[in-house]
Design an enzyme around this catalytic site. Structure first.
Site, PDB file in Angstrom:
ATOM      1  N   ARG A  16      34.253  40.329  52.239  1.00 15.40           N
ATOM      2  CA  ARG A  16      33.378  39.803  51.184  1.00 15.40           C
ATOM      3  C   ARG A  16      33.980  38.508  50.633  1.00 15.40           C
ATOM      4  O   ARG A  16      35.101  38.504  50.137  1.00 15.40           O
ATOM      5  CB  ARG A  16      33.251  40.844  50.057  1.00 15.40           C
ATOM      6  CG  ARG A  16      32.460  40.345  48.880  1.00 15.40           C
ATOM      7  CD  ARG A  16      32.419  41.316  47.694  1.00 15.40           C
ATOM      8  NE  ARG A  16      31.808  40.598  46.585  1.00 15.40           N
ATOM      9  CZ  ARG A  16      32.153  40.702  45.314  1.00 15.40           C
ATOM     10  NH1 ARG A  16      33.109  41.531  44.937  1.00 15.40           N
ATOM     11  NH2 ARG A  16      31.564  39.979  44.396  1.00 15.40           N
ATOM     12  N   HIS A  19      30.206  33.373  42.205  1.00 15.06           N
ATOM     13  CA  HIS A  19      31.393  34.032  41.662  1.00 15.06           C
ATOM     14  C   HIS A  19      32.038  33.072  40.651  1.00 15.06           C
ATOM     15  O   HIS A  19      33.136  32.585  40.855  1.00 15.06           O
ATOM     16  CB  HIS A  19      32.349  34.427  42.791  1.00 15.06           C
ATOM     17  CG  HIS A  19      33.319  35.515  42.434  1.00 15.06           C
ATOM     18  ND1 HIS A  19      33.403  36.709  43.110  1.00 15.06           N
ATOM     19  CD2 HIS A  19      34.251  35.602  41.449  1.00 15.06           C
ATOM     20  CE1 HIS A  19      34.349  37.467  42.579  1.00 15.06           C
ATOM     21  NE2 HIS A  19      34.885  36.804  41.559  1.00 15.06           N
ATOM     22  N   GLU A  32      29.591  39.992  38.516  1.00 17.31           N
ATOM     23  CA  GLU A  32      29.979  40.345  37.149  1.00 17.31           C
ATOM     24  C   GLU A  32      29.339  39.486  36.071  1.00 17.31           C
ATOM     25  O   GLU A  32      30.021  38.721  35.377  1.00 17.31           O
ATOM     26  CB  GLU A  32      31.503  40.307  37.022  1.00 17.31           C
ATOM     27  CG  GLU A  32      32.174  41.281  37.959  1.00 17.31           C
ATOM     28  CD  GLU A  32      33.682  41.332  37.797  1.00 17.31           C
ATOM     29  OE1 GLU A  32      34.240  40.499  37.065  1.00 17.31           O
ATOM     30  OE2 GLU A  32      34.299  42.206  38.420  1.00 17.31           O
ATOM     31  N   ASN A  34      32.041  46.991  40.684  1.00 18.90           N
ATOM     32  CA  ASN A  34      33.426  46.534  40.616  1.00 18.90           C
ATOM     33  C   ASN A  34      34.117  47.364  39.540  1.00 18.90           C
ATOM     34  O   ASN A  34      33.642  47.430  38.406  1.00 18.90           O
ATOM     35  CB  ASN A  34      33.518  45.061  40.179  1.00 18.90           C
ATOM     36  CG  ASN A  34      32.952  44.101  41.208  1.00 18.90           C
ATOM     37  OD1 ASN A  34      32.479  44.518  42.267  1.00 18.90           O
ATOM     38  ND2 ASN A  34      32.996  42.821  40.897  1.00 18.90           N
ATOM     39  N   TYR A  69      38.089  48.667  37.934  1.00 20.52           N
ATOM     40  CA  TYR A  69      39.554  48.605  37.957  1.00 20.52           C
ATOM     41  C   TYR A  69      40.222  49.547  36.972  1.00 20.52           C
ATOM     42  O   TYR A  69      41.285  50.077  37.236  1.00 20.52           O
ATOM     43  CB  TYR A  69      40.039  47.189  37.606  1.00 20.52           C
ATOM     44  CG  TYR A  69      39.728  46.144  38.641  1.00 20.52           C
ATOM     45  CD1 TYR A  69      40.664  45.764  39.594  1.00 20.52           C
ATOM     46  CD2 TYR A  69      38.485  45.513  38.663  1.00 20.52           C
ATOM     47  CE1 TYR A  69      40.377  44.796  40.538  1.00 20.52           C
ATOM     48  CE2 TYR A  69      38.186  44.544  39.609  1.00 20.52           C
ATOM     49  CZ  TYR A  69      39.133  44.196  40.547  1.00 20.52           C
ATOM     50  OH  TYR A  69      38.845  43.241  41.486  1.00 20.52           O
ATOM     51  N   GLU A 117      34.611  45.967  44.487  1.00 18.23           N
ATOM     52  CA  GLU A 117      35.963  45.539  44.106  1.00 18.23           C
ATOM     53  C   GLU A 117      36.709  46.708  43.500  1.00 18.23           C
ATOM     54  O   GLU A 117      36.156  47.455  42.697  1.00 18.23           O
ATOM     55  CB  GLU A 117      35.951  44.417  43.044  1.00 18.23           C
ATOM     56  CG  GLU A 117      35.719  43.040  43.579  1.00 18.23           C
ATOM     57  CD  GLU A 117      35.764  41.971  42.482  1.00 18.23           C
ATOM     58  OE1 GLU A 117      36.519  42.119  41.509  1.00 18.23           O
ATOM     59  OE2 GLU A 117      35.018  40.990  42.618  1.00 18.23           O
TER      60      GLU A 117
HETATM   61  C1  PNW Z   1      37.264  40.672  38.669  1.00 19.56           C
HETATM   62  N1  PNW Z   1      37.735  44.356  33.398  1.00 19.56           N
HETATM   63  O1  PNW Z   1      37.305  40.399  37.310  1.00 19.56           O
HETATM   64  C2  PNW Z   1      36.768  39.436  39.388  1.00 19.56           C
HETATM   65  O2  PNW Z   1      35.564  39.670  40.082  1.00 19.56           O
HETATM   66  C3  PNW Z   1      37.762  38.803  40.306  1.00 19.56           C
HETATM   67  O3  PNW Z   1      37.436  37.466  40.528  1.00 19.56           O
HETATM   68  C4  PNW Z   1      39.163  38.962  39.746  1.00 19.56           C
HETATM   69  O4  PNW Z   1      40.132  38.252  40.437  1.00 19.56           O
HETATM   70  C5  PNW Z   1      39.467  40.449  39.767  1.00 19.56           C
HETATM   71  O5  PNW Z   1      38.476  41.186  39.089  1.00 19.56           O
HETATM   72  C6  PNW Z   1      40.829  40.802  39.201  1.00 19.56           C
HETATM   73  O6  PNW Z   1      40.936  40.406  37.866  1.00 19.56           O
HETATM   74  C7  PNW Z   1      37.462  41.410  36.362  1.00 19.56           C
HETATM   75  O7  PNW Z   1      37.082  44.234  32.376  1.00 19.56           O
HETATM   76  C8  PNW Z   1      36.777  41.289  35.187  1.00 19.56           C
HETATM   77  O8  PNW Z   1      38.448  45.349  33.580  1.00 19.56           O
HETATM   78  C9  PNW Z   1      36.836  42.243  34.198  1.00 19.56           C
HETATM   79  C10 PNW Z   1      37.641  43.358  34.389  1.00 19.56           C
HETATM   80  C11 PNW Z   1      38.335  43.496  35.566  1.00 19.56           C
HETATM   81  C12 PNW Z   1      38.260  42.520  36.552  1.00 19.56           C
END
Ligand code: PNW
Length: 492
Positions: A95, A140, A185, A324, A326, A394
Site C-alpha cells: 500500500r 495521504h 485518516e 487504521n 494502533y 495500518e
Molecule cells: C498514521 N492515533 O497516523 C498515519 O496514517 C501514518 O502516516 C503514520 O506514519 C502512522 O500512523 C504512524 O504514526 C496516526 O490517534 C494518526 O493513535 C493518529 C493515530 C495513530 C496514527
C-alpha cells in the site's frame, strides 16, 4: 474406544482446531508507506509543492528534529529496492500513496506531469512483475499548497477538486490497481490539523474541524461515485476510505454513556455517514452539538447539517471498510472544561482520556500497547455496521530503532492474535492486514527519530540503505505459513 472416549477425543480435536493460529485461506498480508513520508524528490521535474513541503521548508522548528521530507527514503529513485523488500517479505500487496502535486502540478487536471505519471506507472509495473498487488491511497495528507491557498479542506469546492484528481488517477492506473483508498485518516486532516495547528497546513481554528469533516466526506463520496460510475464497470475494483480509530472504552461503569459519545465523536463522525444504514451524522452527537452550539451563541449547529440529498449521496459509498489502528484509551467523565485532546480534540464535551497503568508505552507520546483494543474495535465496527468486510490498512509499533526489535515482534504477534480471535471467535470478516511500515520513514512532526519500519533505513547514508530488522523476518514467516504458529524465528 468407548463412546465417551470418542466424544472427549472429538472435543479435544475441536478445541485444537478452533484454537489454532492459522489465518483463513486467502487472507491478505501487506505493508504500507505514504508518498511524502518516503519519496523525497520534492522538486523533481515539474512537481509542485504540497503543504508539507511548504510548511517544513518555511519553519524547520515544526518538526522535532528540524528535518523534513525533502529526501526522506529517496523512494522516488529507489523504488526498485522497495519492491525488492516487498518481495523479500513475501507481501501479497503493497500500500503506497500518490502525491497529488507530483501527478498534477497545477492541482487541476489542466496539466499532467509526465514524469509523475511515469513514476507511479513504473512502481505499479514493478510490483506486478513481482506478483505483488498495488493498493493505492489517493490522499495521504500532502495537499497541493496551491489548494491550501484557496482554503484547502475548509472550502466546499474541494469535493470537486478531489474527485477530478481521483478521476485522473483511476484513468491512468485503474487497469492495474484494483483496490483504492480515497483519503487516509480524515480525522487527522480535520481534527488534528484544525484543533492543534501542529500538522501542515498548520491552520489552528476552532471551527475548522467540523467544517472540514463535512467537506472531506463529500470529497470521498464524490471520488467513490466517479469510480463506481465511470470505472467499476470495466475494472471491477474496490474503493473505500481509511479511518484511524483509537479504541475508546469506558474507564468505569458510570462512564459508559460518555464512552458512547466519545466513540461517536471520534469515529462515528467519519463512519456513520458512509457505513450506517440510515446515513448522516450519529444522532446522539448531532443533538449534543445542536445544544452546545446554541449555548455558545451560534445561530446554527457547529456540526454543519447535511441536506437529505447529501445524506443519500454519502451513504453507502464503500466497497469495504478500511481500519487504521494502533492504540487505545480509557474514557472518563471529565470535570467541566476538561477536554480530551489526543488527536480527536473533543473540546466541547467534558471528557477525559486515560491510559491503563499496565499498557506499555512505545517511543512516541501517544503510543500505548493494548492488543485487546484491536479486537474490541473490530467488534464495535461489526456491531455498528453489520457484516462489512474489514481491511486493516495500518497497524504497527514504534521504537528507537533496535535491529533486534523484540518489542515490535511481540506487538505484531499479540495484535495479530487478537485479529485472529476477532475472525474465529467473533466471526468478523477481516480480509487483510497491513503492517505500518515497510521501512522507517519521515514520521511527520516526530521527524526521523521515531521508527516504525520492518526495515531500518540509514538516513545518514546518501544511498539510504535498507536493512531488515528481526521483525521483518518474523512477518515474512507469518506470511509464508499463513499462521502465527511458526517455527522459532532465527536471530538476525
Ligand atoms: C498514521 N492515533 O497516523 C498515519 O496514517 C501514518 O502516516 C503514520 O506514519 C502512522 O500512523 C504512524 O504514526 C496516526 O490517534 C494518526 O493513535 C493518529 C493515530 C495513530 C496514527
Amino acid at each position: 474406544m468407548s463412546i465417551k472416549r470418542v466424544l472427549v477425543f472429538c472435543l479435544v480435536l475441536g478445541v485444537c482446531w478452533c484454537g489454532n493460529l492459522d489465518f483463513p485461506p486467502g487472507f491478505k498480508f501487506g505493508a504500507a508507506t505514504s508518498a511524502y513520508q518516503i519519496e523525497g524528490a520534492w522538486n523533481a521535474s515539474d512537481k509542485h509543492l504540497s503543504v508539507w513541503d511548504f510548511d517544513t521548508q518555511s519553519d524547520p522548528k515544526m518538526v522535532r528534529d528540524g528535518n523534513n521530507g525533502d529526501t526522506a527514503c529517496d523512494s522516488y529513485n529507489l523504488y526498485k529496492r522497495d519492491v525488492e523488500m516487498a518481495k523479500e517479505l513475501g507481501l501479497h500487496f503493497y500500500r503506497f500513496s500518490i502525491s497529488w502535486p507530483r501527478l498534477m502540478p497545477a492541482s487541476f487536471p489542466i496539466r499532467i506531469s509526465e514524469d509523475g505519471k511515469r513514476y507511479y506507472n513504473d512502481l505499479i509495473d514493478e510490483l506486478l512483475k513481482n506478483n505483488i498487488e498495488p493498493i493505492v491511497t489517493l490522499y495521504h495528507w500532502d495537499l497541493p499548497q496551491r489548494l491550501q491557498n484557496l482554503g484547502g479542506w475548509a472550502n466546499p469546492l474541494i469535493a470537486d477538486w478531489f474527485a477530478d484528481y481521483a478521476r485522473v488517477a483511476y484513468s491512468f492506473y485503474g487497469d492495474r490497481v484494483k483496490t483504492w483508498i480515497t483519503i487516509n485518516e480524515p480525522i487527522v486532516i480535520c481534527d488534528v490539523v484544525y484543533n492543534t495547528g501542529l500538522l501542515a497546513p498548520r491552520v489552528q481554528h476552532e471551527d475548522g474541524a467540523l467544517i472540514c469533516n463535512k467537506n472531506v466526506l463529500l470529497a470521498h463520496a464524490k471520488a467513490w461515485r466517479v469510480y463506481d460510475e465511470e470505472f467499476k464497470p470495466k475494472y471491477h475494483g474496490k474503493v473505500s476510505m481509511a479511518n484511524q480509530m483509537v479504541w475508546l472504552e469506558a474507564a468505569s461503569k458510570e462512564d459508559e454513556d460518555i464512552a458512547i459519545l466519545a466513540r461517536e465523536h471520534s469515529y462515528g463522525r467519519y463512519t456513520h455517514p458512509v457505513f450506517s444504514r440510515e446515513g448522516g451524522w450519529p444522532a446522539k452527537l448531532e443533538r449534543a452539538y445542536a445544544d452546545i452550539s446554541k449555548k455558545q451563541g451560534y445561530l446554527r449547529s457547529k456540526l454543519p447539517a447535511f441536506t437529505k440529498k447529501e445524506i443519500e449521496y454519502i451513504r453507502g459509498t464503500y466497497d469495504f471498510l478500511a481500519l487504521n489502528h494502533y492504540t487505545s484509551r480509557k474514557v472518563r467523565k471529565g470535570s467541566p472544561g476538561e477536554s480530551a485532546t489526543l488527536f480527536t480534540g473533543i473540546y466541547d464535551f467534558d471528557i477525559k482520556f486515560e491510559v491503563d497503568e499496565s499498557w506499555k508505552n512505545g517511543s512516541t507520546s501517544w503510543f500505548y500497547v493494548y492488543p485487546e483494543g484491536i479486537r474490541k474495535q473490530i467488534n464495535w465496527l461489526k456491531q455498528q455496521y453489520g457484516d462489512v468486510e474489514i481491511f486493516i490498512t495500518e497497524n504497527g509499533y514504534c521504537d528507537d530503532g533496535d535491529m533486534v526489535d523484540d518489542n515490535r515482534v511481540e506487538y505484531y504477534k499479540d495484535y495479530l492474535k487478537q485479529v485472529l480471535l476477532a475472525i474465529k471467535e467473533d466471526k468478523a470478516k477481516v480480509i487483510g492486514y497491513t503492517a505500518w511500515s515497510m521501512m522507517d520513514n519521515f514520521e511527520w512532526i516526530d521527524g526521523y527519530q521515531t521508527k516504525f519500519g520492518l526495515y531500518k533505513v540509514d538516513f545518514d547514508d546518501p544511498e539510504r540503505t535498507r536493512t531488515p530488522r528481526k521483525s521483518a523476518k518474523f512477518y515474512a514467516d507469518v506470511i509464508k505459513h499463513n499462521s502465527l504458529d511458526i517455527p522459532e524465528s532465527q536471530e538476525l
